[in-house]
Write a protein that holds these residues in place. Structure first.
Motif, short mmCIF file in Angstrom:
data_model
loop_
_atom_site.label_atom_id
_atom_site.label_comp_id
_atom_site.label_asym_id
_atom_site.label_seq_id
_atom_site.Cartn_x
_atom_site.Cartn_y
_atom_site.Cartn_z
N HIS A 199 0.82 -1.21 0.00
CA HIS A 199 0.00 0.00 0.00
C HIS A 199 0.86 1.27 0.00
O HIS A 199 0.59 2.20 -0.76
N TRP B 25 2.69 -0.50 11.67
CA TRP B 25 2.21 -1.85 11.54
C TRP B 25 1.54 -2.24 12.86
O TRP B 25 2.04 -1.88 13.94
N ASP C 198 -4.58 2.67 9.63
CA ASP C 198 -5.81 1.89 9.57
C ASP C 198 -6.88 2.66 10.35
O ASP C 198 -7.05 2.47 11.56
N GLN C 199 -7.59 3.54 9.67
CA GLN C 199 -8.57 4.37 10.35
C GLN C 199 -9.79 3.59 10.81
O GLN C 199 -10.54 4.03 11.68
N GLY D 236 -9.69 0.11 11.81
CA GLY D 236 -9.27 -0.78 12.89
C GLY D 236 -8.80 -0.05 14.12
O GLY D 236 -8.93 -0.53 15.24
#
Length: 105
Positions: free
Chosen positions: A14, A67, A100-101, A103
């Motif tokens: 990504h 991560w 990760d908006q 999660g």
């Protein structure tokens, strides 16, 4: 000629994709305006290059994703100690990261 280096680490691809988009957009801007011929943009995966390569660029764009719950991405983690030996005083720099908006809102 100004050299712009986009250095990135990417586990799932990504950040690599966004780095490529940034390169493409910068290239289009440089080709479209009066800066043509005055700047180049290069893409460098930190898993394949030493951070020492940063010394050859005037401007740096760093793609540094996290991560899991905020840990440093593995490619960056393996080279982060190289920063101590670099004199980046006269470099212009920008950093981008993907999160990760959903999660981790």
């Amino acid at each position: 000629m100004t050299r712009i280096g986009i250095f990135y680490g990417s586990t799932d691809g990504h950040t690599a994709a966004v780095a490529a988009q940034i390169k493409e957009q910068l290239g289009a801007l440089l080709a479209d305006g009066s800066a043509t011929g005055r700047a180049t943009v290069e893409l460098l995966d930190v898993a394949e290059y030493y951070l020492e390569e940063m010394l050859h660029f005037d401007c740096l764009i760093l793609g540094v994703p996290t991560w899991n719950r905020g840990q440093l991405q593995a490619d960056w983690e393996s080279v982060i100690d190289e920063f101590d030996g670099l004199d980046l005083r006269d470099k212009r720099a920008a950093v981008f990261g993907l999160g990760d908006q959903f999660g981790y809102p």
